[in-house]
Design a protein around this motif. Structure first.
Motif, short mmCIF file in Angstrom:
data_model
loop_
_atom_site.label_atom_id
_atom_site.label_comp_id
_atom_site.label_asym_id
_atom_site.label_seq_id
_atom_site.Cartn_x
_atom_site.Cartn_y
_atom_site.Cartn_z
N ARG A 1 -5.26 -18.48 -5.70
CA ARG A 1 -4.64 -17.75 -4.58
C ARG A 1 -3.84 -16.56 -5.11
O ARG A 1 -3.88 -15.46 -4.54
N ALA A 2 -3.09 -16.76 -6.20
CA ALA A 2 -2.31 -15.67 -6.77
C ALA A 2 -3.22 -14.54 -7.26
O ALA A 2 -2.92 -13.36 -7.09
N SER A 3 -4.36 -14.90 -7.86
CA SER A 3 -5.30 -13.88 -8.33
C SER A 3 -5.88 -13.09 -7.16
O SER A 3 -6.04 -11.87 -7.24
N ALA A 4 -6.20 -13.80 -6.06
CA ALA A 4 -6.74 -13.13 -4.88
C ALA A 4 -5.70 -12.18 -4.28
O ALA A 4 -6.03 -11.06 -3.86
N ASP A 5 -4.43 -12.61 -4.25
CA ASP A 5 -3.37 -11.75 -3.72
C ASP A 5 -3.22 -10.51 -4.59
O ASP A 5 -3.03 -9.39 -4.08
N ARG A 6 -3.33 -10.69 -5.91
CA ARG A 6 -3.17 -9.54 -6.80
C ARG A 6 -4.34 -8.57 -6.66
O ARG A 6 -4.14 -7.35 -6.67
N LEU A 7 -5.55 -9.10 -6.51
CA LEU A 7 -6.71 -8.24 -6.32
C LEU A 7 -6.54 -7.39 -5.06
O LEU A 7 -6.79 -6.18 -5.07
N ALA A 8 -6.12 -8.02 -3.97
CA ALA A 8 -5.91 -7.26 -2.72
C ALA A 8 -4.84 -6.19 -2.91
O ALA A 8 -4.97 -5.07 -2.41
N ARG A 9 -3.81 -6.51 -3.67
CA ARG A 9 -2.74 -5.54 -3.90
C ARG A 9 -3.24 -4.37 -4.76
O ARG A 9 -2.91 -3.21 -4.49
N LEU A 10 -4.05 -4.65 -5.77
CA LEU A 10 -4.58 -3.60 -6.62
C LEU A 10 -5.51 -2.67 -5.85
O LEU A 10 -5.49 -1.45 -6.04
N LEU A 11 -6.33 -3.25 -4.97
CA LEU A 11 -7.24 -2.43 -4.17
C LEU A 11 -6.48 -1.51 -3.23
O LEU A 11 -6.91 -0.40 -2.92
N ASN A 12 -5.33 -1.96 -2.77
CA ASN A 12 -4.52 -1.16 -1.86
C ASN A 12 -3.64 -0.17 -2.62
O ASN A 12 -3.22 0.86 -2.07
N LEU A 13 -3.38 -0.45 -3.90
CA LEU A 13 -2.41 0.33 -4.65
C LEU A 13 -2.87 1.77 -4.89
O LEU A 13 -2.08 2.72 -4.76
N VAL A 14 -4.15 1.97 -5.26
CA VAL A 14 -4.62 3.31 -5.58
C VAL A 14 -4.54 4.25 -4.37
O VAL A 14 -3.94 5.34 -4.47
N PRO A 15 -5.13 3.91 -3.20
CA PRO A 15 -4.98 4.82 -2.06
C PRO A 15 -3.52 5.01 -1.64
O PRO A 15 -3.15 6.09 -1.18
N TYR A 16 -2.70 3.97 -1.81
CA TYR A 16 -1.27 4.09 -1.48
C TYR A 16 -0.62 5.16 -2.36
O TYR A 16 0.10 6.03 -1.87
N LEU A 17 -0.89 5.10 -3.68
CA LEU A 17 -0.28 6.06 -4.60
C LEU A 17 -0.87 7.45 -4.45
O LEU A 17 -0.18 8.46 -4.61
N LEU A 18 -2.18 7.53 -4.13
CA LEU A 18 -2.80 8.84 -3.90
C LEU A 18 -2.14 9.58 -2.75
O LEU A 18 -2.00 10.80 -2.77
N ALA A 19 -1.72 8.83 -1.73
CA ALA A 19 -1.08 9.45 -0.57
C ALA A 19 0.39 9.76 -0.82
O ALA A 19 1.03 10.44 -0.01
N ARG A 20 0.94 9.28 -1.95
CA ARG A 20 2.38 9.47 -2.23
C ARG A 20 2.58 9.89 -3.68
O ARG A 20 3.18 9.15 -4.48
N PRO A 21 2.06 11.03 -4.10
CA PRO A 21 2.22 11.47 -5.49
C PRO A 21 3.69 11.61 -5.86
O PRO A 21 4.49 12.13 -5.08
N GLY A 22 4.04 11.10 -7.05
CA GLY A 22 5.41 11.22 -7.53
C GLY A 22 6.38 10.24 -6.92
O GLY A 22 7.60 10.41 -7.03
N ILE A 23 5.88 9.17 -6.28
CA ILE A 23 6.77 8.21 -5.64
C ILE A 23 7.53 7.42 -6.71
O ILE A 23 7.02 7.16 -7.80
N GLU A 24 8.77 7.04 -6.40
CA GLU A 24 9.54 6.22 -7.32
C GLU A 24 8.98 4.80 -7.34
O GLU A 24 8.58 4.27 -6.29
N ILE A 25 8.95 4.22 -8.51
CA ILE A 25 8.40 2.87 -8.66
C ILE A 25 9.20 1.87 -7.83
O ILE A 25 8.63 0.97 -7.21
N ALA A 26 10.51 2.04 -7.77
CA ALA A 26 11.34 1.11 -6.98
C ALA A 26 10.96 1.18 -5.51
O ALA A 26 10.89 0.15 -4.82
N GLU A 27 10.73 2.39 -4.99
CA GLU A 27 10.35 2.55 -3.58
C GLU A 27 8.98 1.94 -3.31
O GLU A 27 8.77 1.25 -2.30
#
Length: 353
Positions: A12-38
């Motif tokens: 279950r933890a691996s599946a949650d991480r995979l979903a997070r990784l798939l969402n992470l790239v488009p999230y960061l592409l839309a927010r260049p230079g975002i703070e890691i804490a945010e």
């Protein structure tokens, strides 16, 4: 025996991480230079976990996985920017083989007894079939014979509170028995459907796997569950090793290491010898020694024989003897000549040209 709860939690933890990784790239592409804490706050993870995810993304990318194919990013203090997305922002394109494989897998899920969210599976199927169009030459149909009907019959008996007469296959003893049971509830454990019931033969609450019920008849009498019957706690899985069960120690090869993930093991020792006197030379570096509890030695004997040369019994001695005797008997059966009534003959009218 069933898979341990730790494996389920890890999956279950691996599946949650995979979903997070798939969402992470488009999230960061839309927010260049975002703070890691945010970003960590938005994604509901700790900063440490997000940094670990970013380190993993660095080694992900297109097949070939050369430096120019991997996802790349730039850090400026505590800020991060995706500089190369490896095409993850492009729509997914399925080949005909990929579309067919996905359709078959989804059809199998839809036919699995007790599967939750079947409506979501059917909607996904409809979308993929529509998108695939002529890529998939013929409609795909997957059926698990009798499973859905059996499950519905069991569920109906639970709802109507009716007793059942069943023919049940017990894998641990490799035998089928007839029982009269008083159903209590239906439940899904680790992807399998079970009926929990009072077994009049055992005079105790038991779990019966739906796919091992070979026949069932709903009786014209109400289920009579005794007041002392208590539902079983299956939060940690079906099989719970206890000290009174036989302890088996095996020497396993590389391709059999999945045993340590699938079954709850009390001890796993890579490349070591067990205490008590096995010659160290008998345990190669790539071999592991594992110890696990089993319901009975008959189940263990059948399991080990099915594994072939990748598994060797270290203890108990009686199990090693049973495995050796049955293996020798099988070899003798193959070596015996054909009997008088079993000769292989050429078909009449045959000949060579």
């Amino acid at each position: 025996m069933t898979r341990p709860a730790t494996r389920t939690t890890g999956a279950r933890a691996s599946a949650d991480r995979l979903a997070r990784l798939l969402n992470l790239v488009p999230y960061l592409l839309a927010r260049p230079g975002i703070e890691i804490a945010e970003a960590a706050n938005d994604l509901g993870v700790t900063e440490r976990q997000l940094r670990e995810d970013l380190e993993l993304l660095w080694v992900c990318g297109l097949p070939g996985y050369g430096p120019g194919d991997l996802i790349d990013m730039a850090f400026d203090g505590d800020r991060v920017t995706i500089t190369y997305d490896a095409g993850i922002d492009r729509p997914l394109r399925l080949t005909p083989d990929e579309a067919m494989a996905l359709l078959v897998a989804l059809r199998m899920l839809a036919e699995t007894p007790g599967m939750a969210n079947r409506d979501a599976i059917e909607r996904a199927l409809a979308k993929i079939e529509s998108a695939a169009g002529d890529l998939v030459a013929a409609p795909v149909e997957v059926r698990l014979p009798g499973d859905r009907e059996r499950l519905e019959a069991l569920r109906g008996a639970v709802q109507r509170r009716r007793a059942l007469r069943i023919t049940y296959y017990t894998a641990a003893r490799d035998e089928s028995t007839e029982r009269t049971i008083d159903p209590i509830r239906m439940l899904m454990v680790e992807g399998r459907a079970y009926v929990e019931a009072w077994c009049r033969r055992a005079e105790a609450v038991r779990l019966f796997r739906a796919d091992r019920i070979d026949a069932l008849t709903e009786l014209d009498e109400p289920a009579a569950v005794p007041p002392q019957a208590r539902s079983l706690d299956v939060g940690a899985g079906i099989f719970r090793p206890t000290p009174d069960l036989p302890l088996v120690t095996l020497r396993i090869g590389r391709s059999a290491r999945w045993i340590t993930e699938y079954y709850p093991c009390e001890r796993v020792e890579p490349g070591l010898r067990p205490p008590g006197g096995v010659d160290p030379g008998q345990v190669a570096a790539e071999e592991w020694l594992v110890s696990l509890r089993v319901t009975d030695l008959a189940w263990a004997r059948r399991f080990i024989l099915g594994m072939g040369p990748e598994v060797t019994v270290v203890s108990p001695p009686e199990l090693a003897e049973q495995v050796r005797d049955q293996a020798l008997a099988a070899l003798d059966a193959y070596a015996a000549p054909l009997g008088a009534g079993n000769e292989v003959t050429a078909p009449s009218g045959g000949g060579t040209g």
